[in-house]
Design a protein around this motif. Structure first.
Motif, PDB file in Angstrom:
ATOM      1  N   ALA A 142      -5.960 -21.830  65.507  1.00 30.37           N
ATOM      2  CA  ALA A 142      -4.996 -22.796  64.348  1.00 30.37           C
ATOM      3  C   ALA A 142      -3.799 -22.669  64.268  1.00 30.37           C
ATOM      4  N   HIS A 185      -0.157 -20.106  55.104  1.00 30.04           N
ATOM      5  CA  HIS A 185      -0.548 -19.035  56.141  1.00 30.04           C
ATOM      6  C   HIS A 185       0.516 -18.609  56.932  1.00 30.04           C
ATOM      7  N   SER A 187       1.212 -18.035  60.482  1.00 28.87           N
ATOM      8  CA  SER A 187       1.068 -18.374  60.990  1.00 28.87           C
ATOM      9  C   SER A 187       2.205 -20.190  61.355  1.00 28.87           C
ATOM     10  N   GLN A 235      -2.938 -27.560  52.313  1.00 28.47           N
ATOM     11  CA  GLN A 235      -4.443 -25.900  52.631  1.00 28.47           C
ATOM     12  C   GLN A 235      -5.344 -26.148  52.190  1.00 28.47           C
ATOM     13  N   GLY A 237      -8.703 -24.396  52.134  1.00 31.16           N
ATOM     14  CA  GLY A 237      -9.367 -23.130  53.030  1.00 31.16           C
ATOM     15  C   GLY A 237      -8.245 -21.664  52.953  1.00 31.16           C
ATOM     16  N   ILE A 239      -6.274 -18.592  52.228  1.00 31.78           N
ATOM     17  CA  ILE A 239      -6.657 -17.638  53.543  1.00 31.78           C
ATOM     18  C   ILE A 239      -7.271 -16.315  52.707  1.00 31.78           C
ATOM     19  N   ASP A 264      -3.500 -27.278  57.024  1.00 35.70           N
ATOM     20  CA  ASP A 264      -3.915 -26.396  57.165  1.00 35.70           C
ATOM     21  C   ASP A 264      -5.439 -26.011  57.043  1.00 35.70           C
ATOM     22  N   ALA A 266      -8.049 -24.275  58.919  1.00 37.67           N
ATOM     23  CA  ALA A 266      -8.389 -23.993  59.864  1.00 37.67           C
ATOM     24  C   ALA A 266      -9.695 -22.949  59.734  1.00 37.67           C
TER      25      ALA A 266
HETATM   26  C1  LIG Z   1      -6.825 -17.950  60.858  1.00 34.34           C
HETATM   27  C2  LIG Z   1      -5.835 -18.581  59.912  1.00 34.34           C
HETATM   28  C3  LIG Z   1      -4.825 -19.111  60.226  1.00 34.34           C
HETATM   29  C4  LIG Z   1      -4.431 -18.857  62.012  1.00 34.34           C
HETATM   30  O1  LIG Z   1      -5.437 -19.009  63.071  1.00 34.34           O
HETATM   31  P1  LIG Z   1      -5.096 -18.501  64.901  1.00 34.34           P
HETATM   32  O2  LIG Z   1      -6.367 -19.400  64.679  1.00 34.34           O
HETATM   33  O3  LIG Z   1      -5.122 -17.449  63.812  1.00 34.34           O
HETATM   34  O4  LIG Z   1      -4.362 -18.863  65.384  1.00 34.34           O
HETATM   35  C5  LIG Z   1      -4.227 -20.446  60.194  1.00 34.34           C
HETATM   36  N1  LIG Z   1      -4.270 -20.624  59.028  1.00 34.34           N
HETATM   37  C6  LIG Z   1      -5.172 -20.305  57.852  1.00 34.34           C
HETATM   38  C7  LIG Z   1      -5.954 -21.149  56.453  1.00 34.34           C
HETATM   39  C8  LIG Z   1      -6.269 -19.366  58.987  1.00 34.34           C
HETATM   40  O5  LIG Z   1      -7.165 -19.259  58.593  1.00 34.34           O
END
Ligand SMILES: *Cc1c(COP(=O)(O)O)cnc(C)c1O
Length: 475
Positions: A142, A185, A187, A235, A237, A239, A264, A266
């Motif tokens: 993700a 998130h 990331s 978003q 979901g 985390i 996002d 994921a």
């Molecule tokens: C796990 C996650 C990410 C990052 O995904 P990766 O597969 O670890 O790169 C980004 N956003 C959310 C909401 C996630 O749960």
């Protein structure tokens, strides 16, 4: 000569045997790796290899060195972060992928890899109830899916404002606004950094107690802020809590203000397969791009994620790599990902989608969410344990007693026992245990064992910290 070396076949056999032995040991081995970092440095260590060794002995040595440092994340006692279970079918397809040695960078280098991605992309869009005109990039997860989608968004939004960002970059480009929920998130902020937006320059939209972006606050920012090309990042979901932004309302706003909506999602996007979650997922199909993982809920082995973009042309403009020696086919899977050479992730995706089917994925998601509710119920029946989030999906966050030290100590006691694994996080200024229910390997008994292990850990901790509050509790 090398190719017919019998030890090559022996290496593959050893890998198969050791993989099998590892999977068979998952129910009984400590879920947390027992080795310390010093142990592992020693196990893997040694002088720089000078002479080659027999292939099968190298693989034996690798399996020996790694064993005590392997996490039991493919088993049914692991509930840390949000890590999928590496389903055997995905693993088998992934073995073939490696054995075939295909480069999915371009159609000409592996027509089978490209076709598996093309077909899987269509199945994914169908299952996720997203527009069939979307393009899908098969990326590593993700993080890269967010990066890829936001690169497409950057391209499209600047393109609409007369600027070719792929040619001229961001220097001198019209200023862009990025609006993102305060509980996005980590990331996604990394993706913003890679794209030259910077992590701090994004405008943070306030969120509610579950981490959902407040749509009225977004509207205020859109209506009062400077008029500029903008991207909203929502978003599906969260985390920690599993919460979904109110995507339908946010999509309506983005539509009204001519803003690109990226989601996002994921792991949350898979809830699209269950009609009972329609109140959460409603409006998701109105977004412009979506990041979703294959290695979380779909159980594909690491690594696999999907960057899905409605405007396939913007997606292609942002990502494609062309050169005279790279013949372009009608369907170029490399047009939708940042890399050129890469793993052929379409094979494992195709295999998992067939192994589970639409119904299988939906049933798994449904089962995991039911497990999360069951777990929350069991835990809250124990004095001193509080489930902090509204359990709407598969995530449960738990607080033990009144201060952070007790929660830290309970997590440590759980890990120390080694029966089940869950880790911690800070949420709303307090430390919580995070439990993520996402592995296909799980059944009812695993959830009972998890609940018992968590309660046992808490009962060990409680008397140590507050000796007066546990009278009558047997440990
Ligand atoms: C796990 C996650 C990410 C990052 O995904 P990766 O597969 O670890 O790169 C980004 N956003 C959310 C909401 C996630 O749960």
């Amino acid at each position: 000569m090398r190719n017919s070396d019998p030890s090559d076949k022996a290496a593959l056999r050893v890998a198969f045997e050791r993989a099998f032995a590892f999977r068979a040991s998952l129910p009984t081995r400590p879920v947390t790796p027992p080795a310390t970092s010093d142990d592992l440095a020693c196990l893997f260590g040694g002088a720089t290899p000078e002479r080659g060794e027999l292939a099968s002995s190298v693989i034996e040595a690798l399996a020996d060195a790694a064993d005590s440092g392997l996490m039991g994340s493919a088993g049914a006692r692991f509930f840390g972060w949000v890590i999928g279970g590496s389903h055997p079918v995905g693993v088998a397809a992934d073995w073939l992928t490696s054995a075939w040695g295909q480069n999915a960078g371009l159609y000409a280098a592996s027509p089978a890899a490209a076709t598996a991605e093309m077909v899987s992309a269509n199945w994914l869009l169908d299952m996720l109830r997203l527009p069939q005109e979307c393009s899908v990039g098969f990326v590593s997860g993700a993080t890269m899916a967010n990066f890829t989608c936001l690169a497409a968004a950057r391209n499209a939004m600047l393109n609409r404002n007369g600027w070719d960002v792929e040619a001229f970059g961001l220097q001198g480009a019209p200023r862009m606004r990025i609006l993102i929920g305060n509980d996005a998130h980590a990331s996604v902020f990394a993706a913003l950094r890679y794209l030259g937006f910077g992590a701090q320059s994004a405008e943070r939209v306030p969120t509610d107690s579950e981490g959902r972006m407040i749509a009225a606050a977004l509207e205020k920012k859109l209506s009062e802020g400077v008029q500029a090309p903008a991207i909203v990042i929502a978003q599906a979901g969260q985390i920690n809590t599993g919460a979904f932004d109110l995507i339908d309302d946010i999509a309506a706003l983005c539509n009204r203000y001519g803003v690109w909506l990226h989601v996002d999602a994921a792991f949350g996007l898979w809830a699209r397969l269950c009609p009972e979650f329609d109140d959460l997922t409603c409006g998701l199909d109105r977004a412009d791009s979506w990041a979703v993982d294959g290695h979380k809920w779909l159980q594909i082995p690491y690594d696999c994620g999907f960057a899905i973009v409605r405007d396939a042309e913007a997606h292609r403009r942002a990502m494609s790599i062309r050169a005279s020696y790279l013949p372009a086919h009608d369907y170029e899977p490399g047009d939708f990902v940042p890399e050129l050479s890469r793993r052929a992730r379409g094979f494992a995706t195709w295999a998992m989608l067939r192994a589970l089917g639409r119904n299988g994925v939906a049933e798994m998601v449904r089962r995991h969410c039911q497990f999360a509710r069951d777990l929350a119920l069991r835990l809250t029946s124990e004095p001193g344990i509080r489930v902090v989030n509204d359990v709407v999906l598969n995530q449960v966050i738990v607080r033990f007693g009144e201060d952070d030290a007790l929660t830290h100590a309970t997590i440590a006691a759980l890990l120390n026992e080694g029966v089940c694994f869950a880790a911690g996080a800070e949420w709303r200024g307090a430390w919580v245990m995070r439990v993520s229910i996402i592995s296909a390997a799980l059944d009812d008994a695993d959830i009972s064992r998890l609940a018992a292990a968590i309660i046992r850990a808490w009962r060990r901790v409680r008397p140590l910290v507050s000796p007066l509050s546990h009278q009558g509790v047997s440990i």
